[in-house]
Design an enzyme around this catalytic site. Structure first.
Site, PDB file in Angstrom:
ATOM      1  CB  SER A  38      -3.782   2.210  10.482  1.00 54.04           C
ATOM      2  OG  SER A  38      -3.549   1.340   9.381  1.00 54.04           O
ATOM      3  CE1 TYR A  48      -4.035  -3.350   4.991  1.00 56.71           C
ATOM      4  CE2 TYR A  48      -4.068  -0.941   4.855  1.00 56.71           C
ATOM      5  CZ  TYR A  48      -3.948  -2.187   4.241  1.00 56.71           C
ATOM      6  OH  TYR A  48      -3.738  -2.249   2.887  1.00 56.71           O
ATOM      7  CG  HIS A  49      -1.829   1.945   6.298  1.00 50.28           C
ATOM      8  ND1 HIS A  49      -2.995   2.416   6.866  1.00 50.28           N
ATOM      9  CD2 HIS A  49      -1.982   2.116   4.959  1.00 50.28           C
ATOM     10  CE1 HIS A  49      -3.808   2.853   5.913  1.00 50.28           C
ATOM     11  NE2 HIS A  49      -3.226   2.689   4.739  1.00 50.28           N
ATOM     12  CB  THR A  93      -0.945  -0.006   1.218  1.00 47.60           C
ATOM     13  OG1 THR A  93      -1.703   1.186   1.214  1.00 47.60           O
ATOM     14  CG2 THR A  93      -0.198  -0.102   2.535  1.00 47.60           C
ATOM     15  CE  LYS A  97      -1.737  -4.708   2.652  1.00 45.31           C
ATOM     16  NZ  LYS A  97      -1.956  -5.861   1.792  1.00 45.31           N
TER      17      LYS A  97
HETATM   18  P1  NAD Z   1     -11.134  -7.382   0.448  1.00 45.11           P
HETATM   19  O1  NAD Z   1     -11.271  -7.479   1.926  1.00 45.11           O
HETATM   20  O2  NAD Z   1     -12.337  -7.037  -0.357  1.00 45.11           O
HETATM   21  O3  NAD Z   1     -10.551  -8.768  -0.112  1.00 45.11           O
HETATM   22  C1  NAD Z   1      -9.595  -9.528   0.565  1.00 45.11           C
HETATM   23  C2  NAD Z   1      -9.989 -10.993   0.428  1.00 45.11           C
HETATM   24  O4  NAD Z   1      -9.010 -11.802   1.086  1.00 45.11           O
HETATM   25  C3  NAD Z   1     -11.332 -11.294   1.075  1.00 45.11           C
HETATM   26  O5  NAD Z   1     -12.178 -11.965   0.160  1.00 45.11           O
HETATM   27  C4  NAD Z   1     -10.983 -12.158   2.286  1.00 45.11           C
HETATM   28  O6  NAD Z   1     -11.985 -13.114   2.579  1.00 45.11           O
HETATM   29  C5  NAD Z   1      -9.659 -12.792   1.859  1.00 45.11           C
HETATM   30  N1  NAD Z   1      -8.758 -13.132   2.981  1.00 45.11           N
HETATM   31  C6  NAD Z   1      -8.340 -12.318   3.981  1.00 45.11           C
HETATM   32  N2  NAD Z   1      -7.504 -12.991   4.806  1.00 45.11           N
HETATM   33  C7  NAD Z   1      -7.368 -14.236   4.285  1.00 45.11           C
HETATM   34  C8  NAD Z   1      -6.628 -15.388   4.681  1.00 45.11           C
HETATM   35  N3  NAD Z   1      -5.878 -15.406   5.784  1.00 45.11           N
HETATM   36  N4  NAD Z   1      -6.708 -16.495   3.916  1.00 45.11           N
HETATM   37  C9  NAD Z   1      -7.487 -16.523   2.804  1.00 45.11           C
HETATM   38  N5  NAD Z   1      -8.210 -15.461   2.391  1.00 45.11           N
HETATM   39  C10 NAD Z   1      -8.155 -14.332   3.135  1.00 45.11           C
HETATM   40  O7  NAD Z   1      -9.945  -6.376   0.159  1.00 45.11           O
HETATM   41  P2  NAD Z   1      -9.553  -5.642  -1.218  1.00 45.11           P
HETATM   42  O8  NAD Z   1     -10.058  -4.264  -1.167  1.00 45.11           O
HETATM   43  O9  NAD Z   1      -9.868  -6.516  -2.367  1.00 45.11           O
HETATM   44  O10 NAD Z   1      -7.978  -5.567  -1.047  1.00 45.11           O
HETATM   45  C11 NAD Z   1      -7.153  -6.613  -1.542  1.00 45.11           C
HETATM   46  C12 NAD Z   1      -5.696  -6.331  -1.222  1.00 45.11           C
HETATM   47  O11 NAD Z   1      -5.302  -5.112  -1.833  1.00 45.11           O
HETATM   48  C13 NAD Z   1      -5.413  -6.179   0.269  1.00 45.11           C
HETATM   49  O12 NAD Z   1      -4.184  -6.806   0.560  1.00 45.11           O
HETATM   50  C14 NAD Z   1      -5.309  -4.695   0.469  1.00 45.11           C
HETATM   51  O13 NAD Z   1      -4.457  -4.398   1.541  1.00 45.11           O
HETATM   52  C15 NAD Z   1      -4.763  -4.223  -0.864  1.00 45.11           C
HETATM   53  N6  NAD Z   1      -5.169  -2.837  -1.191  1.00 45.11           N
HETATM   54  C16 NAD Z   1      -6.503  -2.514  -1.313  1.00 45.11           C
HETATM   55  C17 NAD Z   1      -6.861  -1.204  -1.614  1.00 45.11           C
HETATM   56  C18 NAD Z   1      -8.292  -0.757  -1.741  1.00 45.11           C
HETATM   57  O14 NAD Z   1      -8.525   0.461  -1.891  1.00 45.11           O
HETATM   58  N7  NAD Z   1      -9.265  -1.648  -1.687  1.00 45.11           N
HETATM   59  C19 NAD Z   1      -5.850  -0.253  -1.814  1.00 45.11           C
HETATM   60  C20 NAD Z   1      -4.517  -0.608  -1.673  1.00 45.11           C
HETATM   61  C21 NAD Z   1      -4.187  -1.926  -1.370  1.00 45.11           C
HETATM   62  N1  USQ Z   2     -11.343   9.800   4.691  1.00 46.98           N
HETATM   63  C1  USQ Z   2     -12.251  10.841   4.800  1.00 46.98           C
HETATM   64  N2  USQ Z   2     -13.567  10.534   4.845  1.00 46.98           N
HETATM   65  C2  USQ Z   2     -14.043   9.262   4.763  1.00 46.98           C
HETATM   66  C3  USQ Z   2     -13.124   8.219   4.626  1.00 46.98           C
HETATM   67  C4  USQ Z   2     -11.783   8.520   4.592  1.00 46.98           C
HETATM   68  O1  USQ Z   2     -11.860  12.017   4.875  1.00 46.98           O
HETATM   69  O2  USQ Z   2     -15.257   9.085   4.825  1.00 46.98           O
HETATM   70  C5  USQ Z   2      -9.906  10.110   4.630  1.00 46.98           C
HETATM   71  C6  USQ Z   2      -9.074   9.394   5.686  1.00 46.98           C
HETATM   72  O3  USQ Z   2      -9.007  10.124   6.893  1.00 46.98           O
HETATM   73  C7  USQ Z   2      -7.730   9.276   4.983  1.00 46.98           C
HETATM   74  C8  USQ Z   2      -8.094   9.170   3.509  1.00 46.98           C
HETATM   75  O4  USQ Z   2      -9.444   9.630   3.397  1.00 46.98           O
HETATM   76  O5  USQ Z   2      -6.997  10.440   5.151  1.00 46.98           O
HETATM   77  C9  USQ Z   2      -8.021   7.753   2.976  1.00 46.98           C
HETATM   78  O6  USQ Z   2      -8.839   6.919   3.781  1.00 46.98           O
HETATM   79  P1  USQ Z   2      -9.542   5.621   3.146  1.00 46.98           P
HETATM   80  O7  USQ Z   2     -10.405   5.013   4.191  1.00 46.98           O
HETATM   81  O8  USQ Z   2     -10.117   5.939   1.832  1.00 46.98           O
HETATM   82  O9  USQ Z   2      -8.257   4.708   2.834  1.00 46.98           O
HETATM   83  P2  USQ Z   2      -7.207   4.029   3.808  1.00 46.98           P
HETATM   84  O10 USQ Z   2      -7.682   3.932   5.207  1.00 46.98           O
HETATM   85  O11 USQ Z   2      -5.888   4.666   3.594  1.00 46.98           O
HETATM   86  O12 USQ Z   2      -7.186   2.553   3.237  1.00 46.98           O
HETATM   87  C10 USQ Z   2      -7.532   2.225   1.866  1.00 46.98           C
HETATM   88  C11 USQ Z   2      -7.725   0.733   1.811  1.00 46.98           C
HETATM   89  C12 USQ Z   2      -6.403   0.052   2.167  1.00 46.98           C
HETATM   90  C13 USQ Z   2      -5.314   0.587   1.266  1.00 46.98           C
HETATM   91  C14 USQ Z   2      -5.217   2.103   1.307  1.00 46.98           C
HETATM   92  C15 USQ Z   2      -4.293   2.671   0.247  1.00 46.98           C
HETATM   93  O13 USQ Z   2      -8.753   0.321   2.705  1.00 46.98           O
HETATM   94  O14 USQ Z   2      -6.543  -1.352   2.017  1.00 46.98           O
HETATM   95  O15 USQ Z   2      -4.084   0.031   1.662  1.00 46.98           O
HETATM   96  O16 USQ Z   2      -6.509   2.658   1.010  1.00 46.98           O
HETATM   97  S1  USQ Z   2      -3.390   4.064   0.810  1.00 46.98           S
HETATM   98  O17 USQ Z   2      -4.343   5.026   1.387  1.00 46.98           O
HETATM   99  O18 USQ Z   2      -2.689   4.623  -0.299  1.00 46.98           O
HETATM  100  O19 USQ Z   2      -2.498   3.571   1.851  1.00 46.98           O
END
Ligand code: NAD
Ligand code: USQ
Length: 382
Positions: free
Chosen positions: A179, A181-182, A144, A185
């Site tokens: 966070s 979460y982050h 991420t 990664k």
């Molecule tokens: P998502 O939660 O929709 O999908 C993740 C999938 O992985 C789910 O279907 C879940 O059931 C499965 N999963 C989780 N843990 C598992 C495990 N231990 N074993 C098997 N399956 C498991 O999430 P997404 O939005 O599709 O994101 C996918 C990936 O991309 C994540 O790693 C996330 O960090 C990354 N990512 C997402 C975004 C975004 O904006 N959605 C942005 C940047 C990075």
């Molecule tokens: N934010 C708002 N209002 C909202 C939701 C979010 O102002 O209703 C702000 C947050 O405070 C933050 C920014 O928008 O500053 C991004 O938040 P987000 O919830 O859209 O994204 P984030 O928490 O960073 O996480 C998402 C995905 C995660 C991925 C990440 C990419 O859930 O899996 O890793 O985006 S990045 O942000 O580039 O790290």
């Protein structure tokens, strides 16, 4: 290529599995369905109705004749993972399967521990599985942009050349995630770097920005193939949330001053970026890092863009600046390099009014599914 898509039932994974299958790859999905269980835990849902994974792949086969095999199980069950790797002998392992919500990881101790255990240990199992069973397999790992945080200097792609006390080196770019979460990664990236170095694994870390949209050409082929769309305060992400909020008469929730700037990309580009990574494997022992986003926006800017389009569609959106539930910089410098995927052929779908309008129209078909109590943020960082 034989490609495993782990997390292939999720928001990014499902459209990626379909796209890679359409492109002629032999695709299988691993998923333990935990994301669907989290909906139950949070009393939430996908805005779009989603079919079961079995129904999804059956419909894909009916429409295209292409088979996507599915393995329901957890990456943290190593025997299960070994078995899948031995059966499939993949050329590439696309790893989406992690807990991906920053707010979810900040709910309490249990959720932080779950996030880091699920993500870090799961990824470590994948590294061991590749080493043991398919040492040539290319790991394509979703990282991420948030690993880097918001430093006051431009963000490079993975590495930075530093001169210190008269000496120079190319070092991993400093990480300042926001966070638990982050942070998971960042821990993954370190484990992969080390595994590449000691075992000669080939890996690509895709530091993806916030993904918006939901449809690709493939998910639009039939309602059974529809992608999930998150809008709640835990899993919903900035732009998608703003569009859904304007469509349902909810305030558009900008946190704090709204100057938080991030990299964004359309889901249509996510699927193509994975294909590009698969076509350009890292060398053995190489840890390749691409920044996967196409444009930078502040959240305040996005709220204004959504407001304009929503008004043109006859809606009456109101942008509300809320007390920020997160601890983060609300006004800051942000400039990140993202040239590697472009150089390898990515042609971005950029954000314009038409794109926002298209997502808005899709959302409006499902307005009645929104559970209003879930829209406001309820998780605090403090
Ligand atoms: P998502 O939660 O929709 O999908 C993740 C999938 O992985 C789910 O279907 C879940 O059931 C499965 N999963 C989780 N843990 C598992 C495990 N231990 N074993 C098997 N399956 C498991 O999430 P997404 O939005 O599709 O994101 C996918 C990936 O991309 C994540 O790693 C996330 O960090 C990354 N990512 C997402 C975004 C975004 O904006 N959605 C942005 C940047 C990075
Ligand atoms: N934010 C708002 N209002 C909202 C939701 C979010 O102002 O209703 C702000 C947050 O405070 C933050 C920014 O928008 O500053 C991004 O938040 P987000 O919830 O859209 O994204 P984030 O928490 O960073 O996480 C998402 C995905 C995660 C991925 C990440 C990419 O859930 O899996 O890793 O985006 S990045 O942000 O580039 O790290």
């Amino acid at each position: 290529m034989n490609i495993i898509v782990a997390g292939g039932d999720g928001f990014c994974g499902w459209p990626t599995a379909l796209y890679l299958s359409k492109q002629g790859h032999d695709v299988s999905i691993i998923d333990n369905m935990i994301r669907r269980e989290m909906d139950n835990e949070l009393h939430s849902n996908s805005l779009t109705p989603i079919a079961s994974l079995k129904e999804r792949v059956a419909k894909w086969k009916e429409l295209t004749g292409k088979e996507i095999r599915t393995y329901e199980g957890d990456l943290n069950h190593y025997d299960f993972l070994r078995q899948v790797l031995m059966t499939e002998e993949p050329d590439a392992f696309v790893h989406f399967a992690e807990q991906r919500s920053a707010p979810y990881s900040m709910i309490d101790r249990e959720h932080a521990v779950f996030t880091q255990t699920n993500n870090v240990a799961g990824n470590l199992n994948v590294l061991y599985g590749i080493k043991e069973i398919v040492p040539d397999c290319h790991l394509i790992k979703l990282g991420t942009m948030g690993e880097y945080g918001t430093p006051n200097i431009p963000i490079e792609e993975g590495y930075i050349e530093i001169e210190h006390k008269g000496r120079k080196d190319v070092l991993p770019y400093p990480k300042q995630p926001g966070s638990f979460y982050h942070l998971s990664k960042v821990h993954d990236s370190h484990n992969i770097t080390f595994a590449c170095k000691i075992w000669g694994i080939r890996a690509t870390d895709l530091n993806q920005g916030v993904v918006y949209g939901l449809d690709t050409d493939e998910t639009k082929m039939d309602p059974i193939l529809a992608n999930r769309l998150d809008y709640d305060g835990v899993f919903g992400t900035a732009l998608n949330r703003f569009i859904i909020q304007s469509a349902t008469g909810h305030d558009v929730t900008v946190y704090g001053k709204g100057g938080q700037t991030r990299g964004f990309l359309n889901i249509k580009d996510t699927v193509r970026c994975i294909e590009i990574a698969a076509e350009n494997p890292a060398d053995k022992g190489e840890f390749q890092v691409f920044n996967q986003f196409t444009e930078e926006f502040s959240v305040g800017e996005l709220a204004d863009k959504v407001k304009k389009v929503a008004q043109e569609e006859g809606l009456t959106p109101n942008v509300a600046y809320l007390d920020n539930p997160r601890v983060e910089q609300e006004e800051h410098f942000f400039e990140a390099v993202n040239t590697k995927l472009r150089d390898l052929g990515l042609e971005p779908h950029l954000l314009d009014d038409g794109v926002i309008r298209e997502i808005l129209h899709t959302v409006m078909q499902h307005n009645d599914r929104v559970i209003q109590e879930n829209v406001m943020p309820q998780v605090s960082w403090k």
